[in-house]
Design a protein around this motif. Sequence first.
Motif, mmCIF file in Angstrom:
data_model
loop_
_atom_site.group_PDB
_atom_site.id
_atom_site.type_symbol
_atom_site.label_atom_id
_atom_site.label_comp_id
_atom_site.label_asym_id
_atom_site.label_seq_id
_atom_site.Cartn_x
_atom_site.Cartn_y
_atom_site.Cartn_z
ATOM 1 N N ASP A 1 -26.266 -61.529 45.699
ATOM 2 C CA ASP A 1 -25.384 -61.752 46.850
ATOM 3 C C ASP A 1 -24.226 -62.635 46.393
ATOM 4 O OD1 ASP A 1 -24.898 -61.103 49.474
ATOM 5 O OD2 ASP A 1 -26.809 -61.881 50.196
ATOM 6 N N PRO A 2 -23.240 -62.074 45.681
ATOM 7 C CA PRO A 2 -22.178 -62.889 45.096
ATOM 8 C C PRO A 2 -21.283 -63.580 46.115
ATOM 9 C CG PRO A 2 -21.715 -60.550 44.813
ATOM 10 C CD PRO A 2 -23.120 -60.658 45.315
ATOM 11 N N GLU A 3 -21.370 -63.171 47.379
ATOM 12 C CA GLU A 3 -20.647 -63.882 48.435
ATOM 13 C C GLU A 3 -21.043 -65.364 48.444
ATOM 14 O OE1 GLU A 3 -20.810 -63.867 53.343
ATOM 15 O OE2 GLU A 3 -21.620 -62.199 52.194
ATOM 16 N N TRP A 4 -22.256 -65.656 47.950
ATOM 17 C CA TRP A 4 -22.785 -67.021 47.936
ATOM 18 C C TRP A 4 -22.775 -67.619 46.538
ATOM 19 C CZ3 TRP A 4 -23.340 -68.968 52.630
ATOM 20 C CH2 TRP A 4 -23.532 -68.089 53.701
ATOM 21 N N SER B 1 -12.464 -58.591 46.917
ATOM 22 C CA SER B 1 -12.277 -59.813 46.127
ATOM 23 C C SER B 1 -13.581 -60.408 45.636
ATOM 24 C CB SER B 1 -11.539 -60.867 46.967
ATOM 25 O OG SER B 1 -12.314 -61.228 48.106
ATOM 26 N N VAL B 2 -14.721 -60.009 46.199
ATOM 27 C CA VAL B 2 -16.010 -60.597 45.829
ATOM 28 C C VAL B 2 -16.457 -60.158 44.437
ATOM 29 C CG1 VAL B 2 -18.472 -60.643 46.450
ATOM 30 C CG2 VAL B 2 -16.735 -60.982 48.207
ATOM 31 N N ASP C 1 -18.268 -72.488 53.150
ATOM 32 C CA ASP C 1 -16.872 -72.873 53.312
ATOM 33 C C ASP C 1 -15.917 -71.809 52.783
ATOM 34 O OD1 ASP C 1 -17.599 -75.231 54.449
ATOM 35 O OD2 ASP C 1 -17.237 -76.475 52.682
ATOM 36 N N THR C 2 -16.376 -70.984 51.866
ATOM 37 C CA THR C 2 -15.517 -69.982 51.259
ATOM 38 C C THR C 2 -16.371 -68.840 50.727
ATOM 39 O OG1 THR C 2 -13.788 -69.631 49.597
ATOM 40 C CG2 THR C 2 -15.613 -71.053 48.972
ATOM 41 N N TYR C 3 -15.750 -67.700 50.517
ATOM 42 C CA TYR C 3 -16.460 -66.596 49.879
ATOM 43 C C TYR C 3 -16.573 -66.850 48.387
ATOM 44 C CZ TYR C 3 -16.418 -63.529 53.952
ATOM 45 O OH TYR C 3 -16.642 -62.986 55.177
ATOM 46 N N GLY C 4 -17.753 -66.591 47.855
ATOM 47 C CA GLY C 4 -17.940 -66.669 46.424
ATOM 48 C C GLY C 4 -17.550 -65.358 45.765
ATOM 49 N N SER D 1 -17.037 -63.386 58.445
ATOM 50 C CA SER D 1 -16.260 -64.601 58.230
ATOM 51 C C SER D 1 -17.040 -65.760 58.800
ATOM 52 C CB SER D 1 -14.888 -64.499 58.899
ATOM 53 O OG SER D 1 -15.028 -64.164 60.257
ATOM 54 N N GLY D 2 -17.743 -66.478 57.968
ATOM 55 C CA GLY D 2 -18.604 -67.551 58.421
ATOM 56 C C GLY D 2 -17.809 -68.729 58.902
ATOM 57 N N SER D 3 -18.490 -69.686 59.550
ATOM 58 C CA SER D 3 -17.823 -70.853 60.088
ATOM 59 C C SER D 3 -17.119 -71.595 58.969
ATOM 60 C CB SER D 3 -18.860 -71.766 60.747
ATOM 61 O OG SER D 3 -19.878 -72.108 59.847
ATOM 62 N N GLY D 4 -15.811 -71.809 59.131
ATOM 63 C CA GLY D 4 -15.059 -72.562 58.154
ATOM 64 C C GLY D 4 -14.614 -71.772 56.955
ATOM 65 N N ILE D 5 -14.985 -70.503 56.841
ATOM 66 C CA ILE D 5 -14.587 -69.724 55.663
ATOM 67 C C ILE D 5 -13.095 -69.442 55.726
ATOM 68 C CG2 ILE D 5 -14.763 -67.468 54.592
ATOM 69 C CD1 ILE D 5 -17.657 -67.568 54.896
#
Length: 375
Positions: A243-246, A295-296, A256-259, A9-13
């Motif tokens: 890396d679909p998270e991005w 969900s990714v 800011d959010t998961y891709g 969980s990155g900063s702001g995600i």
Amino acid sequence: MTDEVSGRSGSGISGARVAGGRSARSVPSPDASRRRMLAVTAAAGLGVLTGCGGTPSGGGSAPEAAPPDGSRSSPSTGAGTSGSSPSAGSGAPAPSGSATAHPTRPHKRSRPELPRGGRELFPHYRMVGFCGLPGAAALGRLGTGTPAQRAAEVEKVAHRYAAGREPLPVLELLATVANASAGPDGTYRSRTPAATIRRFHDVARDRRAMLLLNIQPGRAPVLDEVKALREWLVHPDVGIALDPEWEMGRGQVPGDTYGRTSGQELTRVARYLSGLVEAHDLPQKPLVFHQVAPSVVQKQSALRPQPGVALIKSADGIGSPGLKRGTWQRLVRDLPQGLHTGFKLFYEEDAQGSRLMTPKEVLALRPQPEYVMYE
């Protein structure tokens, strides 16, 4: 409904929780520093790469470059295959005045093979790799030392995962890096210079390893980023990792959010790679997609394997051995037919407050991972 993610969980995600159910907004993320480093590195136009050769390409296309073997005429002549030569099997006639009584019979051109032989990845091989970006230690193991040093190290690690298979070392280089700023073309991504890719490909060929080009697309169309790497993908020892998270949608910003991606999109990428395999008579080509949460990848059931492409779903996520097993079990549930599995480990983040899983523990997972990657 939110996904329970093992520490990713990155900063702001938003819309995700660290394992244990705590909010990502109220708990420092174990990989927040990696995400910030990624944003800073990409925003600087991959300036850390200038020491690796070439001019950073920023948000634009990587400059055209000749394949590492110096030849464009026959890219599928077995690059990465022991004993291969671009001129082998040319069938050139004997020079005038030769003592040969009959014209030289053309040699049958050998088919391109994987770095350590053969044309099928599985079940013969187990892939074991390091990922990252040179000069950016926070983004993975390849960010430290030289490519040759890391290739020698991953060779040793790979043998710890043999377990009845032949180890195939992998260098997973970040070729498209998600960017916290839009850039001149508004895509929120930067491309690694071709000279850097060439450097890693040279090392991979020298070590008989596989080179995977990792794509963090930002807002750029994924297939466009794959096609931009075509000059490398026509080699038998180069594959793709997504890396679909991005992968961001309209209005979304990396970090800011998961891709997310979809089964249909992954199939389109696999179909493109399959076309290259057929056109250049290449051996099986790996297509990895890293997945941190269910969900990714939307509509996974729509994923369709393609001829000549080994689809590998790699379970991502930071945490203790127990948390990582839980993520694994959620992600491998109801796997589509023909899908292979991978598992991702983090040298530093997994060990924070816990410990890194051992090869024995990783190999005890079911189904057994066929690609193990360290960041």
